[in-house]
Scaffold this active site. Sequence first.
Site, PDB file in Angstrom:
ATOM      1  N   ASP A  17       0.852  -1.197   0.000  1.00  0.00           N
ATOM      2  CA  ASP A  17       0.000   0.000   0.000  1.00  0.00           C
ATOM      3  C   ASP A  17       0.885   1.243   0.000  1.00  0.00           C
ATOM      4  O   ASP A  17       1.640   1.473   0.943  1.00  0.00           O
ATOM      5  CB  ASP A  17      -0.905  -0.014   1.234  1.00  0.00           C
ATOM      6  CG  ASP A  17      -1.993   1.046   1.135  1.00  0.00           C
ATOM      7  OD1 ASP A  17      -1.959   1.829   0.162  1.00  0.00           O
ATOM      8  OD2 ASP A  17      -2.856   1.088   2.014  1.00  0.00           O
ATOM      9  N   ASP A  56      18.223  40.814 -22.581  1.00  0.00           N
ATOM     10  CA  ASP A  56      19.383  41.589 -22.126  1.00  0.00           C
ATOM     11  C   ASP A  56      19.053  42.246 -20.797  1.00  0.00           C
ATOM     12  O   ASP A  56      17.986  42.834 -20.623  1.00  0.00           O
ATOM     13  CB  ASP A  56      19.760  42.657 -23.154  1.00  0.00           C
ATOM     14  CG  ASP A  56      20.276  42.041 -24.446  1.00  0.00           C
ATOM     15  OD1 ASP A  56      20.948  41.001 -24.357  1.00  0.00           O
ATOM     16  OD2 ASP A  56      20.003  42.583 -25.523  1.00  0.00           O
ATOM     17  N   ASP A  60      10.545  74.401 -27.046  1.00  0.00           N
ATOM     18  CA  ASP A  60      10.513  75.409 -28.111  1.00  0.00           C
ATOM     19  C   ASP A  60       9.431  75.013 -29.104  1.00  0.00           C
ATOM     20  O   ASP A  60       9.041  73.845 -29.193  1.00  0.00           O
ATOM     21  CB  ASP A  60      11.870  75.513 -28.819  1.00  0.00           C
ATOM     22  CG  ASP A  60      11.910  76.698 -29.778  1.00  0.00           C
ATOM     23  OD1 ASP A  60      11.569  77.808 -29.347  1.00  0.00           O
ATOM     24  OD2 ASP A  60      12.264  76.505 -30.950  1.00  0.00           O
ATOM     25  N   GLU A 120       3.783  77.703 -28.137  1.00  0.00           N
ATOM     26  CA  GLU A 120       4.709  77.505 -27.027  1.00  0.00           C
ATOM     27  C   GLU A 120       4.023  76.811 -25.851  1.00  0.00           C
ATOM     28  O   GLU A 120       4.605  75.935 -25.207  1.00  0.00           O
ATOM     29  CB  GLU A 120       5.278  78.859 -26.580  1.00  0.00           C
ATOM     30  CG  GLU A 120       6.140  79.561 -27.605  1.00  0.00           C
ATOM     31  CD  GLU A 120       7.526  78.941 -27.711  1.00  0.00           C
ATOM     32  OE1 GLU A 120       7.837  78.038 -26.912  1.00  0.00           O
ATOM     33  OE2 GLU A 120       8.285  79.357 -28.591  1.00  0.00           O
ATOM     34  N   ASP A 153     -24.606  47.246 -23.063  1.00  0.00           N
ATOM     35  CA  ASP A 153     -25.523  46.129 -22.909  1.00  0.00           C
ATOM     36  C   ASP A 153     -25.494  45.266 -24.170  1.00  0.00           C
ATOM     37  O   ASP A 153     -24.712  45.513 -25.096  1.00  0.00           O
ATOM     38  CB  ASP A 153     -26.934  46.625 -22.586  1.00  0.00           C
ATOM     39  CG  ASP A 153     -27.470  47.582 -23.645  1.00  0.00           C
ATOM     40  OD1 ASP A 153     -27.095  47.431 -24.825  1.00  0.00           O
ATOM     41  OD2 ASP A 153     -28.262  48.466 -23.306  1.00  0.00           O
ATOM     42  N   ASP A 176     -24.789  53.811 -23.288  1.00  0.00           N
ATOM     43  CA  ASP A 176     -26.141  53.271 -23.362  1.00  0.00           C
ATOM     44  C   ASP A 176     -26.959  54.170 -24.285  1.00  0.00           C
ATOM     45  O   ASP A 176     -26.623  55.341 -24.490  1.00  0.00           O
ATOM     46  CB  ASP A 176     -26.782  53.197 -21.972  1.00  0.00           C
ATOM     47  CG  ASP A 176     -28.072  52.382 -21.987  1.00  0.00           C
ATOM     48  OD1 ASP A 176     -28.169  51.472 -22.838  1.00  0.00           O
ATOM     49  OD2 ASP A 176     -28.969  52.659 -21.174  1.00  0.00           O
TER      50      ASP A 176
END
Length: 1756
Positions: free
Chosen positions: A461, A1429, A1611, A1653, A736, A671
């Site tokens: 067993d 890497d 810039d 800018e 839905d 919806d």
Amino acid sequence: MESQQLSNYPHISHGSACASVTSKEVHTNQDPLDVSASKIQEYDKASTKANSQQTTTPASSAVPENPHHASPQPASVPPPQNGPYPQQCMMTQNQANPSGWSFYGHPSMIPYTPYQMSPMYFPPGPQSQFPQYPSSVGTPLSTPSPESGNTFTDSSSADSDMTSTKKYVRPPPMLTSPNDFPNWVKTYIKFLQNSNLGGIIPTVNGKPVRPITDDELTFLYNTFQIFAPSQFLPTWVKDILSVDYTDIMKILSKSIEKMQSDTQEANDIVTLANLQYNGSTPADAFETKVTNIIDRLNNNGIHINNKVACQLIMRGLSGEYKFLRYTRHRHLNMTVAELFLDIHAIYEEQQGSRNSKPNYRRNPSDEKNDSRSYTNTTKPKVIARNPQKTNNSKSKTARAHNVSTSNNSPSTDNDSISKSTTEPIQLNNKHDLHLGQKLTESTVNHTNHSDDELPGHLLLDSGASRTLIRSAHHIHSASSNPDINVVDAQKRNIPINAIGDLQFHFQDNTKTSIKVLHTPNIAYDLLSLNELAAVDITACFTKNVLERSDGTVLAPIVKYGDFYWVSKKYLLPSNISVPTINNVHTSESTRKYPYPFIHRMLAHANAQTIRYSLKNNTITYFNESDVDWSSAIDYQCPDCLIGKSTKHRHIKGSRLKYQNSYEPFQYLHTDIFGPVHNLPKSAPSYFISFTDETTKFRWVYPLHDRREDSILDVFTTILAFIKNQFQASVLVIQMDRGSEYTNRTLHKFLEKKNGITPCYTTTADSRAHGVAERLNRTLLDDCRTQLQCSGLPNHLWFSAIEFSTIVRNSLASPKSKKSARQHAGLAGLDISTLLPFGQPVIVNDHNPNSKIHPRGIPGYALHPSRNSYGYIIYLPSLKKTVDTTNYVILQGKESRLDQFNYDALTFDEDLNRLTASYHSFIASNEIQESNDLNIESDHDFQSDIELHPEQPRNVLSKAVSPTDSTPPSTHTEDSKRVSKTNIRAPREVDPNISESNILPSKKRSSTPQISNIESTGSGGMHKLNVPLLAPMSQSNTHESSHASKSKDFRHSDSYSENETNHTNVPISSTGGTNNKTVPQISDQETEKRIIHRSPSIDASPPENNSSHNIVPIKTPTTVSEQNTEESIIADLPLPDLPPESPTEFPDPFKELPPINSHQTNSSLGGIGDSNAYTTINSKKRSLEDNETEIKVSRDTWNTKNMRSLEPPRSKKRIHLIAAVKAVKSIKPIRTTLRYDEAITYNKDIKEKEKYIEAYHKEVNQLLKMNTWDTDKYYDRKEIDPKRVINSMFIFNRKRDGTHKARFVARGDIQHPDTYDSGMQSNTVHHYALMTSLSLALDNNYYITQLDISSAYLYADIKEELYIRPPPHLGMNDKLIRLKKSLYGLKQSGANWYETIKSYLIKQCGMEEVRGWSCVFKNSQVTICLFVDDMILFSKDLNANKKIITTLKKQYDTKIINLGESDNEIQYDILGLEIKYQRGKYMKLGMENSLTEKIPKLNVPLNPKGRKLSAPGQPGLYIDQDELEIDEDEYKEKVHEMQKLIGLASYVGYKFRFDLLYYINTLAQHILFPSRQVLDMTYELIQFMWDTRDKQLIWHKNKPTEPDNKLVAISDASYGNQPYYKSQIGNIYLLNGKVIGGKSTKASLTCTSTTEAEIHAISESVPLLNNLSHLVQELNKKPITKGLLTDSKSTISIIISNNEEKFRNRFFGTKAMRLRDEVSGNHLHVCYIETKKNIADVMTKPLPIKTFKLLTNKWIH
């Protein structure tokens, strides 16, 4: 394969068994790797078939009658005629006789030294000494595939080998690679068998059936030497031959041993993958079988973990056991032992009727107090249960299996059984890996009594932790009443009478003792394998014996029924008194009622109710303690689940995880509401709403129907709006299951075109869509209320919805305390611009029917316009709505027009006070406009505002003109008069406008000349200490500080009307608004936050305040701010400017061109300043300023039609549409070789050999990593085609000279259903790498570079995918199943990322930096990961080594560069060539890479032998004429542009940030490959070639710096022409080191330089904040963040609190958001001179001198 000959060896006669193929039979480019295992098997089958057809009688055969000797004997055969081999040069069986062998003689007479044969094939000759294949038999590579693998016969087949005579003996093929040796040996053994030498082949035990003769040994040696050249032998073979070069038998014996080992492993894997169990056999036998297989595989190095084993076991469960698949699928940490506990429980329940077990199923999910574990030994492992309970206070409890108290259990003790019959078991070997030896298994010839006991035997067993026995006379040293509790699988107690020893006397005459428990309450005597393992005894179920670890056999194992038994004859009896042991009280404990039984009896009530009822005695007969409540908590009643099924509960706050998981505008709810009936056709019947999950911002759109195309239009609009306005990408949309959302059109649009995941609600679960449903309900409530209050008709219902949406977006949420607009980064709602819904107004009729017709029309205000700055007003008389600003509010107490009493008008003070500032603003602009209308000018002033809003102007009204002055009172009256008129406000609003600077002043209007005037142009504030009406000879002009364009434009501030007789020409200010003077600075923040680079009002004259002198405004609160911000600029690599001398300005009217002169666009895509105003004080630029040194004589380089390099949009270009389609079909640039290019047809022999070596290395690596299932090949017709992925080998030569082969999958044609599109394959961002390198330099870090070999193959693949083997293997109709993430698959990168991420976090103690994928850190080490890497940064090199040691435990990790030297170290990191000397400097370049790659582009380099000094020419523009070329030429040129711009982009974004503007602009013309575009691209590549040695230079930061400084320099180049947008650029610096740059077109259309800018700065802020977070995570020092720009007006707007500056809808929103970001993130906004702004190179082409000046400090 070339033919071979042995003419150089005359002693080798016709008895040699050599094989070859003539040159006529093989193609010139024959693949040297085509001889695969499958082909060898085909050869074996054909050879065997051919040989089996030829037989001879013993009389005609030369074979002797001795059945134990298979050596051929001499026979008289005719001598050969034209060679040693008659019969078509094939060696017959009779020719392999001593007549041929006698030539060899004894092995000591070998005529040549061993293994001196040339490794190359012998050249073909006219008298070939090798046999040839007859045409009837065919070559080994042309025979059909065998049905099954070949097997070798054992000694029983030796007699048949002798009697069968084979006419032709096919020689084995030539060995061509060490990797092919295992397959070659099989063909060689088959060759020996066909040569009647099968008896000398070693068997399983390594010994041949009969002895080998000297002649046979000589034949064996010579044939082995000929067909197995020494250079292709494996190392272990060479080691054997180095000891005895004739010991071929040892080689064959070891080869057969390896084959047997491989066969056993293959059979075990196949068996494990095809497990089936339905309870027909005992669970113990099934468990033993599985665990033995797993043990063998683990011992052989094939690790099978618990997760994989459990999946394989559960997959094979069926019948009553099938439900285990579903009840345990969520248990991630389930072990094999736990799974078998469940299997045992079910099995025992099935056997309950026979063994009197309770009739109920044990819940597999019940918690167990015991567990299984594998014993850590080198022998086969034994499964055992833990004898300890979780509660240590109780006595020890053992667990026994197969326990039964059935009366049918036999009690006899018979030590002998009849001799068992053995039945041979032939092991099927699909891969021909063994030699056909037959194994036998001891089994009892009894199969119908699986539950019967075998008398006189102990049952083995594997599940029992203790040994139990019923008979007492085998127990030694027994003691009664042991304190041990034993339970069976159902946790029932087993009474124990005694404990003692069980003594064995095995076959090796040794005695062994184990502990044993005595109990009569079991069905079988159980022998625990766990206790046997403790005394070094294991059960080998392969040999069916008990043995020790050294292999000593102790006793046989008998299989009876479904169990395994050991005879009791090996037990030693004892002299103990049986009554002594049996005289123990064995009272059986009271059995409790199982909870499932009580639950079903009491009407399926829940456990809490039943328990409460029993406790309160409402149910009698038994108590609460009589019920087993252990399974009550986890018990699931199937009947209850079906009968009481309900909808799931929606928990409050369950959506919080979505708010945390998604950024704003990534998760939307939508919806549709409608229809609304009884409406006119023009009114919408539906509306669709959208709500953002994070910000709760809402949108509504009207719909007239719910058709697919209508819904699709709305989705297209909302997605584009979010992308352009908020720079966000929608990831998920929840909706839905309406047909308008589930149709194919919308589904294809969302998933395939935009990559958006549609999230649908489940069936009948509307509550899951609560966000959108509640919004619609709220809007409808507001709609009904608004219509009721205003009395407007119902067809205006959507206007009420839209008005409510605007208001709701501006109201704060009680939870977040903010409004949706604030969450979205927008300014609050200006209520002064809002009118009550339905407010009565009078609208100006701009087109009346007649001059006497009323000019006003009554109407109702609905809501602000979405498309203009006006208001949507409903006109009942015209039955339409208009979008206008020409309206007047009817100020009365009544709110409805039909209730209005015109005779009782009252002034509504509340409404007037609310809108006062707005009307004052409009009126002020109208006053200014009305004054400007009286100014005479020689050009269109309005066009000047639109086209030149950037030019600084001093707006001079007639109030300051001596010829036409206006008293102050006149202005006041005009102001009052105009304020009541309906003059439309200007479209664009200057951000600098306020009441203080636009309303006329008495002081200013009464003064004829002004001595001090400040102008707020694009360059900021400039002091003008010049009288406005002074003569020109004495006047001084100022230079605009914003010199961001390619030319300097200077303007005169004043003219002398007396001398010139010219009217004053107005000069526009930024934004197109006319300012008469400078606004008063009222914001205190202006003095605190800005570093003013302009002089103060009381400063010295202009000549002493040049642009490079910094004179900050002195205020008490600006000193510390100034010091901080000056320190930001101190260490930046800005150019050094020489001092400029004062400039005398010539007569402006001599150089002033016409105002409406032709305007041109700037060169190379930038849109510069228009030359409507030429520079008044300009001087001739030097030759160096204009020189470009790019003067290649090309016809297309002309400047007659100077236009922008932007793609023409106003003209239709030929082939434009075809170009877009053609580019999709253009194949990417291929830098690798295919198999046929690298090997088959490669004429370079040396390179070919290196590729072959790389090929074998890759194949071995794939097999080592267990990339695919090698046990089974699948037919293509049986597999779903979309799960089949093509594969191929690719080859390339790496930069270090090594040759690489890679087996990849064709992921480019992978079906979308075979991978999860949501998975991301992350790599380290280039900014993260540059940041880490910069911090490493400043902190003296060690930098270590690692590489993980075959990284992707460490990641398992979840999907069921199959690949086609490469075509050259000849398996076109077969498929193999993938197990690992093969290179090329869509999901491979994501799988590897998750794998390595988990390992780094759990095993290496790292954590990933939030927001920066693939950047990991702990207290000592930082790791940047790019696929395979790794870059490690640490101050302590030992910390890096510790990480490397941990990585090597799991992955094949190579150290590319440890970085331990103190001298300069060179790295090659992700394409960057880095030179690093710790503590001093770092240089980043790509010289070697560019030197290798650029010449391969076929670009004419150095056309005139001189180097270029700039990448482009200012003033050179692309011709926009139509491109007329044929289709083939067009595709070729586009392909060339792709290659050139692709390389330039790669280099530019790595470190050449000075080229980004040119790269970005030319990249926009890939689809317009005109000759001129190609020439400009060539010039860019030429400049890269000339400057390929340039490097990005970093120096270590000063050690005295207390904190890190992160700066963004911004810039912009304003695009002031139609159809063109502005160009923006940003450069990022960390501690004075440039780490990144960006140049791109503005995403929004800007209407002034200031807007451009502001847009440029706003684009830099998010990345600046992200970099700040990264720096703080990697380095704990404080950080200072700075924003640098050369626009003072932009700085003024950013730091101002004047809300009037944010009126413009888009510009104002962005400016306000930028102001909040600057304030909230503690950013220091600083001014930098234009001539020092290094970001200028990102926005426009510059002259050589300027270009060098701005770049030579940081790249050279």
